[in-house]
Design a protein around this motif. Structure first.
Motif, mmCIF file in Angstrom:
data_model
loop_
_atom_site.group_PDB
_atom_site.id
_atom_site.type_symbol
_atom_site.label_atom_id
_atom_site.label_comp_id
_atom_site.label_asym_id
_atom_site.label_seq_id
_atom_site.Cartn_x
_atom_site.Cartn_y
_atom_site.Cartn_z
ATOM 1 N N GLY A 115 1.591 -14.999 13.268
ATOM 2 C CA GLY A 115 0.904 -13.833 12.782
ATOM 3 C C GLY A 115 1.344 -13.606 11.120
ATOM 4 N N LEU A 116 0.632 -12.891 10.545
ATOM 5 C CA LEU A 116 0.570 -12.539 9.228
ATOM 6 C C LEU A 116 1.064 -11.394 8.820
ATOM 7 C CD1 LEU A 116 -1.780 -11.629 7.543
ATOM 8 C CD2 LEU A 116 -2.725 -13.749 8.001
ATOM 9 N N MET A 117 1.525 -11.000 7.625
ATOM 10 C CA MET A 117 1.769 -9.681 7.342
ATOM 11 C C MET A 117 0.870 -9.266 6.011
ATOM 12 S SD MET A 117 5.855 -10.321 7.237
ATOM 13 C CE MET A 117 6.827 -8.657 7.432
ATOM 14 N N LEU A 118 -0.336 -8.585 6.214
ATOM 15 C CA LEU A 118 -1.274 -7.940 5.306
ATOM 16 C C LEU A 118 -0.974 -7.017 4.532
ATOM 17 C CD1 LEU A 118 -4.173 -8.988 4.109
ATOM 18 C CD2 LEU A 118 -4.916 -7.501 5.910
ATOM 19 N N VAL A 119 -0.520 -6.969 3.361
ATOM 20 C CA VAL A 119 -0.161 -5.866 2.510
ATOM 21 C C VAL A 119 -1.452 -5.434 1.602
ATOM 22 C CG1 VAL A 119 1.305 -4.992 0.540
ATOM 23 C CG2 VAL A 119 2.041 -6.732 2.374
ATOM 24 N N LEU A 120 -1.753 -4.126 1.653
ATOM 25 C CA LEU A 120 -2.773 -3.587 0.953
ATOM 26 C C LEU A 120 -1.937 -2.549 -0.185
ATOM 27 C CD1 LEU A 120 -5.904 -2.389 3.058
ATOM 28 C CD2 LEU A 120 -5.471 -4.734 1.946
ATOM 29 N N SER A 121 -2.275 -2.670 -1.315
ATOM 30 C CA SER A 121 -1.672 -1.696 -2.308
ATOM 31 C C SER A 121 -2.656 -1.308 -3.405
ATOM 32 C CB SER A 121 -0.576 -2.371 -3.249
ATOM 33 O OG SER A 121 0.672 -2.625 -2.384
ATOM 34 N N SER A 122 -2.539 -0.107 -3.783
ATOM 35 C CA SER A 122 -3.572 0.493 -4.859
ATOM 36 C C SER A 122 -3.005 1.720 -5.386
ATOM 37 C CB SER A 122 -4.841 0.778 -4.289
ATOM 38 O OG SER A 122 -4.782 1.951 -3.438
ATOM 39 N N PRO A 123 -3.610 2.204 -6.684
ATOM 40 C CA PRO A 123 -3.131 3.573 -6.779
ATOM 41 C C PRO A 123 -3.699 4.497 -5.914
ATOM 42 C CG PRO A 123 -4.635 2.747 -8.409
ATOM 43 C CD PRO A 123 -4.565 1.571 -7.468
ATOM 44 N N SER A 124 -3.236 5.656 -5.633
ATOM 45 C CA SER A 124 -3.700 6.470 -4.686
ATOM 46 C C SER A 124 -5.354 6.894 -5.266
ATOM 47 C CB SER A 124 -3.056 7.950 -4.768
ATOM 48 O OG SER A 124 -1.801 7.791 -4.353
ATOM 49 N N GLY A 125 -6.295 6.863 -4.203
ATOM 50 C CA GLY A 125 -7.655 7.284 -4.319
ATOM 51 C C GLY A 125 -8.542 5.939 -4.702
ATOM 52 N N ALA A 126 -7.703 4.823 -4.550
ATOM 53 C CA ALA A 126 -8.759 3.708 -4.811
ATOM 54 C C ALA A 126 -9.406 3.238 -3.306
ATOM 55 C CB ALA A 126 -7.753 2.601 -5.261
#
Ligand code: 5GP
Length: 217
Positions: free
Chosen positions: A15-26
């Motif tokens: 299994g992999l760990m998918l990280v999503l990051s962004s400034p709020s509102g993207a």
């Protein structure tokens, strides 16, 4: 982190760990929700937070809303995989549900900031796939924050100011997706996930599988 036999192919997969990051509102939350709805192989890591619940949020679905004392107790007993202070509130990833999902052969989705991504990468580099979502422009980012209508003006202003700080970390991520159009951004994220799942090292059952093929020649 874990090896599991996948029912449909019978090839053991990691299994992999998918990280999503962004400034709020993207658009990260919209993308996450859609991915969870359309891909049953993905489980969301529900964070704990000390911030107040927003209208429309559900305790246990969006976050586990806890107080500072409970948060400190979790840190104390090593119950968090990573944690950070964001906008004067504390956020963290409970360890147990992540380990449980990975051990069931699921991929785990994380909606966390750059501080959490750094900590996760230090702990499990080979399992982390990180994606940074950028807004197409600053006016569009501001428009999306206003249209959410969940935060007051002061909070929106602070989130805009924080966007530059968050965006400055884009180069620490494996992939960068510009969310000009939700359909395209979603297609990009699913393409990343599909390719990462096929990485040789994420399919440790391949050698057995190929050995089986060869034996039949
Ligand atoms: P919001 O308050 O808008 O839900 O989230 C604010 C920021 O905190 C977002 O950038 C979100 O990705 C981040 N965040 C949410 N949960 C966690 C977590 O468990 N750990 C870290 N490091 N950041 C988080």
């Amino acid at each position: 982190m874990t090896v599991k036999r996948q029912a449909e192919t019978s090839i053991a997969r990691r299994g992999l760990m998918l990280v999503l990051s962004s400034p709020s509102g993207a658009g990260k939350t919209t993308l996450s929700r859609r991915l969870l709805a359309e891909d049953k192989g993905v489980t969301l890591s529900v964070s704990v937070t000390t911030r107040k619940m927003r209208p429309g949020e559900v305790d246990g679905r969006d976050y586990h809303f806890i107080d500072r004392k409970q948060f400190d107790a979790l840190v104390e007993k090593d119950g968090l995989l990573e944690w950070a202070e964001v906008f004067d509130n504390y956020y963290g990833t409970p360890v147990a549900p992540v380990m449980d999902a990975l051990s069931r052969g699921h991929d785990v989705l994380f909606d966390i900031d750059w501080q959490g991504t750094q900590q996760l990468s230090e702990k499990a580099r080979g399992d982390v796939v990180s994606v940074f979502i950028l807004p197409p422009s600053i006016p569009e980012l501001e428009r999306r924050l206003h249209s959410r209508a969940q935060d007051d003006y002061e909070t929106i202003h602070r989130r805009m100011a924080k966007a530059a700080d968050e965006m400055s970390h884009w180069a620490e991520y494996d992939y960068v997706v510009i969310n000009r159009d939700l359909e395209q951004a979603f297609a990009d994220v699913t393409a990343i996930l599909a390719a990462e799942r096929l990485k040789r090292e994420r399919q440790p059952g391949l050698s057995d599988f190929v050995r089986g093929l060869m034996a039949k020649l």
